[in-house]
Design a protein around this motif. Structure first.
Motif, PDB file in Angstrom:
ATOM      1  N   GLU A 121      -0.021   3.658  -3.256  1.00  0.00           N
ATOM      2  CA  GLU A 121      -1.479   4.193  -3.010  1.00  0.00           C
ATOM      3  C   GLU A 121      -1.636   5.232  -2.165  1.00  0.00           C
ATOM      4  OE1 GLU A 121      -4.403   1.031  -1.039  1.00  0.00           O
ATOM      5  OE2 GLU A 121      -2.961   0.191  -2.663  1.00  0.00           O
ATOM      6  N   THR A 122      -0.721   4.877  -0.771  1.00  0.00           N
ATOM      7  CA  THR A 122      -1.033   5.722  -0.002  1.00  0.00           C
ATOM      8  C   THR A 122      -0.579   7.062  -0.151  1.00  0.00           C
ATOM      9  OG1 THR A 122      -1.135   4.131   1.760  1.00  0.00           O
ATOM     10  CG2 THR A 122      -0.544   6.319   2.613  1.00  0.00           C
ATOM     11  N   ARG A 156       0.700  -1.211   0.007  1.00  0.00           N
ATOM     12  CA  ARG A 156       0.218   0.012  -0.166  1.00  0.00           C
ATOM     13  C   ARG A 156       0.773   1.372   0.095  1.00  0.00           C
ATOM     14  NH1 ARG A 156      -2.342  -2.088   4.546  1.00  0.00           N
ATOM     15  NH2 ARG A 156      -2.252   0.004   5.574  1.00  0.00           N
ATOM     16  N   ARG A 199       0.101   8.327  -3.188  1.00  0.00           N
ATOM     17  CA  ARG A 199      -0.475   8.953  -4.285  1.00  0.00           C
ATOM     18  C   ARG A 199      -1.551   9.799  -3.612  1.00  0.00           C
ATOM     19  NH1 ARG A 199      -1.050   4.576  -7.195  1.00  0.00           N
ATOM     20  NH2 ARG A 199       0.772   5.082  -8.241  1.00  0.00           N
ATOM     21  N   GLY A 200      -2.469   8.842  -2.843  1.00  0.00           N
ATOM     22  CA  GLY A 200      -3.529   9.705  -2.200  1.00  0.00           C
ATOM     23  C   GLY A 200      -3.312  10.999  -1.548  1.00  0.00           C
TER      24      GLY A 200
END
Length: 144
Positions: free
Chosen positions: A134-135, A131, A137-138
């Motif tokens: 994705e973390t 993750r 990126r968020g």
């Protein structure tokens, strides 16, 4: 009343940790390959446990220095993640950090067996901790 031995199973201890989001002048992200568990052999941002009585910002600056040899100044927190571990939960607060010597080259040390500044193309090729991308990126902190 005696302590309930099963309570630790229901609520594992929480370990305070920090992570560093460091970009170089080209916008590349500083990553280390973890030399030890958890996630040995996977790429992640530099970071680690907060020592007793240590401020979070001091901890992130220390961890970056120990793992990469680079001096940074901690900035704002960009986010927080809870990562389950073996019998514990790691409560990780990630900070943006500024390089104090933008020309310095990172050198793997302490809990890292390799270190790199990665652009978007290299990030896509690396095997990162679960993750991570994705973390980040968020939170809007991945290289473009």
């Amino acid at each position: 009343m005696a302590p309930d031995p099963a309570a630790a199973d229901r609520h594992p201890p929480v370990v305070a940790c920090v992570g560093a989001v460091v970009h170089d002048a080209q916008g590349r992200l500083l990553l280390i390959r973890r030399a030890h568990e958890p996630s040995r052999g996977l790429w992640s941002v530099p970071g680690g446990r907060v020592e007793p009585g240590e401020a979070l910002t001091a901890a992130v600056e220390r961890e970056v220095r120990e793992e990469t040899g680079l001096a940074v100044r901690a900035g704002a927190s960009v986010g927080r993640v809870w990562i389950p571990g073996a019998g514990v939960v790691y409560d990780v607060v990630d900070f943006t950090c500024t390089l104090l010597d933008p020309g310095a080259e990172p050198v793997a040390g302490d809990d890292a067996d390799a270190v790199v500044f990665a652009d978007a193309a290299e990030l896509a090729r690396l095997t990162c901790t679960p993750r991570l991308l994705e973390t980040l990126r968020g939170w809007g902190v991945l290289p473009g």
